[in-house]
Write a protein that holds these residues in place. Sequence first.
Motif, mmCIF file in Angstrom:
data_model
loop_
_atom_site.group_PDB
_atom_site.id
_atom_site.type_symbol
_atom_site.label_atom_id
_atom_site.label_comp_id
_atom_site.label_asym_id
_atom_site.label_seq_id
_atom_site.Cartn_x
_atom_site.Cartn_y
_atom_site.Cartn_z
ATOM 1 N N LYS A 22 122.519 -9.443 -65.179
ATOM 2 C CA LYS A 22 123.236 -8.491 -64.335
ATOM 3 C C LYS A 22 123.579 -9.093 -62.977
ATOM 4 C CE LYS A 22 121.792 -4.017 -66.222
ATOM 5 N NZ LYS A 22 123.143 -3.408 -66.207
ATOM 6 N N VAL A 23 122.627 -9.817 -62.395
ATOM 7 C CA VAL A 23 122.863 -10.445 -61.091
ATOM 8 C C VAL A 23 123.974 -11.481 -61.190
ATOM 9 C CG1 VAL A 23 121.848 -11.976 -59.349
ATOM 10 C CG2 VAL A 23 120.549 -10.013 -60.187
ATOM 11 N N MET A 24 123.955 -12.289 -62.251
ATOM 12 C CA MET A 24 124.986 -13.316 -62.434
ATOM 13 C C MET A 24 126.366 -12.678 -62.615
ATOM 14 S SD MET A 24 123.385 -16.300 -62.338
ATOM 15 C CE MET A 24 124.618 -17.399 -62.998
ATOM 16 N N ALA A 25 126.417 -11.545 -63.301
ATOM 17 C CA ALA A 25 127.703 -10.880 -63.563
ATOM 18 C C ALA A 25 128.262 -10.205 -62.317
ATOM 19 C CB ALA A 25 127.525 -9.845 -64.678
ATOM 20 N N GLU A 26 127.375 -9.800 -61.410
ATOM 21 C CA GLU A 26 127.802 -9.008 -60.256
ATOM 22 C C GLU A 26 127.991 -9.814 -58.981
ATOM 23 O OE1 GLU A 26 124.950 -5.861 -59.876
ATOM 24 O OE2 GLU A 26 125.322 -5.085 -61.903
ATOM 25 N N ILE A 165 109.443 -9.485 -56.667
ATOM 26 C CA ILE A 165 110.165 -8.288 -57.113
ATOM 27 C C ILE A 165 109.342 -7.618 -58.202
ATOM 28 C CG2 ILE A 165 112.241 -7.386 -58.227
ATOM 29 C CD1 ILE A 165 113.765 -9.799 -57.148
ATOM 30 N N VAL A 166 109.056 -6.338 -58.050
ATOM 31 C CA VAL A 166 108.374 -5.579 -59.088
ATOM 32 C C VAL A 166 109.435 -4.842 -59.896
ATOM 33 C CG1 VAL A 166 106.716 -3.756 -59.612
ATOM 34 C CG2 VAL A 166 106.293 -5.319 -57.693
ATOM 35 N N ASN A 167 109.550 -5.194 -61.178
ATOM 36 C CA ASN A 167 110.581 -4.591 -62.020
ATOM 37 C C ASN A 167 110.077 -3.284 -62.610
ATOM 38 O OD1 ASN A 167 112.852 -4.087 -63.517
ATOM 39 N ND2 ASN A 167 112.353 -5.546 -65.137
ATOM 40 N N ASP A 168 110.098 -2.269 -61.762
ATOM 41 C CA ASP A 168 109.730 -0.923 -62.200
ATOM 42 C C ASP A 168 110.972 -0.202 -62.718
ATOM 43 O OD1 ASP A 168 108.425 1.402 -62.690
ATOM 44 O OD2 ASP A 168 107.941 1.876 -60.621
ATOM 45 N N ARG A 169 112.059 -0.327 -61.959
ATOM 46 C CA ARG A 169 113.354 0.238 -62.352
ATOM 47 C C ARG A 169 114.382 -0.890 -62.301
ATOM 48 N NH1 ARG A 169 111.037 3.900 -59.065
ATOM 49 N NH2 ARG A 169 112.223 3.209 -57.252
ATOM 50 N N LEU A 170 115.061 -1.093 -63.396
ATOM 51 C CA LEU A 170 115.954 -2.235 -63.557
ATOM 52 C C LEU A 170 116.998 -2.326 -62.462
ATOM 53 C CD1 LEU A 170 117.079 -4.661 -65.111
ATOM 54 C CD2 LEU A 170 118.365 -3.042 -66.532
ATOM 55 N N GLU A 171 117.727 -1.266 -62.198
ATOM 56 C CA GLU A 171 118.813 -1.321 -61.221
ATOM 57 C C GLU A 171 118.302 -1.646 -59.827
ATOM 58 O OE1 GLU A 171 121.910 -1.508 -61.942
ATOM 59 O OE2 GLU A 171 121.404 -1.255 -64.057
ATOM 60 N N GLU A 172 117.119 -1.143 -59.504
ATOM 61 C CA GLU A 172 116.536 -1.451 -58.199
ATOM 62 C C GLU A 172 116.151 -2.928 -58.123
ATOM 63 O OE1 GLU A 172 112.536 -0.291 -55.735
ATOM 64 O OE2 GLU A 172 113.698 1.361 -56.599
ATOM 65 N N ALA A 173 115.587 -3.455 -59.212
ATOM 66 C CA ALA A 173 115.221 -4.879 -59.245
ATOM 67 C C ALA A 173 116.455 -5.755 -59.090
ATOM 68 C CB ALA A 173 114.496 -5.202 -60.547
ATOM 69 N N VAL A 174 117.570 -5.361 -59.711
ATOM 70 C CA VAL A 174 118.819 -6.102 -59.585
ATOM 71 C C VAL A 174 119.317 -6.063 -58.142
ATOM 72 C CG1 VAL A 174 121.264 -6.140 -60.243
ATOM 73 C CG2 VAL A 174 119.500 -5.769 -61.982
ATOM 74 N N ARG A 175 119.211 -4.900 -57.499
ATOM 75 C CA ARG A 175 119.640 -4.787 -56.098
ATOM 76 C C ARG A 175 118.805 -5.680 -55.191
ATOM 77 N NH1 ARG A 175 120.259 0.747 -57.284
ATOM 78 N NH2 ARG A 175 118.242 1.242 -56.356
ATOM 79 N N VAL A 176 117.491 -5.711 -55.428
ATOM 80 C CA VAL A 176 116.611 -6.536 -54.594
ATOM 81 C C VAL A 176 116.923 -8.019 -54.790
ATOM 82 C CG1 VAL A 176 114.224 -7.198 -54.126
ATOM 83 C CG2 VAL A 176 114.779 -4.805 -54.535
ATOM 84 N N MET A 177 117.121 -8.424 -56.045
ATOM 85 C CA MET A 177 117.451 -9.819 -56.324
ATOM 86 C C MET A 177 118.761 -10.197 -55.642
ATOM 87 S SD MET A 177 116.359 -12.536 -58.111
ATOM 88 C CE MET A 177 116.978 -13.762 -56.982
#
Length: 201
Positions: A22-26, A165-177
């Motif tokens: 997701k990070v690479m795509a965005e 990064i704690v991957n509790d919620r995917l979209e939040e983890a993507v935002r943090v990354m």
Amino acid sequence: MRGKLFVISAPSGTGKTTILKKVMAENRGLAFSVSHTTRSPRAGEINGLDYYFVTNDDFREMITQDAFLEWAQVHDNFYGTSRGEVEKELEKGRDVVLDIDIQGARLIREKTGGDCCSVFIAPPSSEELRERLGGRGSESEKSLKIRLENSLEEMKDADRYDYLIVNDRLEEAVRVMTAIILAERSRQRRDPDGTPVQFNL
């Protein structure tokens, strides 16, 4: 301007691959480092996209030529990160993302003198990690226990990384990354897309 090297590690089952896709795509200006391996391709894997699939002899020759930033033998197969591939992208000004285990990350930090940004992705809890690993449905109870024990052991390395990064919620983890990447680009006086800032004064 030279790009930045991002070293990403996580225990198996944490969701690292999904986050990175997701990070690479965005985000623009990112290159994913494709590793070399001697193992056979799995169904659907593409040479040069998922891995560079090489023979044992070819891999050993690359070791002799010091062609890897890091390499390791896992069971009967070899895996390695090509120095040339990484350097080529960095020299283009692109940031390079390495998806790598903790042993490889240690070697990269040593060889670069810490001139990289390291990120550790962790599960919210051991119970959640066990559920994720078990949810694959491809693990025996014995192998599941081994993988869980290995993952918990890898967690001990988390403090060696620049970011967690704690991957509790995917979209939040993507935002943090993404925020980490943007912050590192800002430190290098680069725009969010990775290009150097130009002042027209």
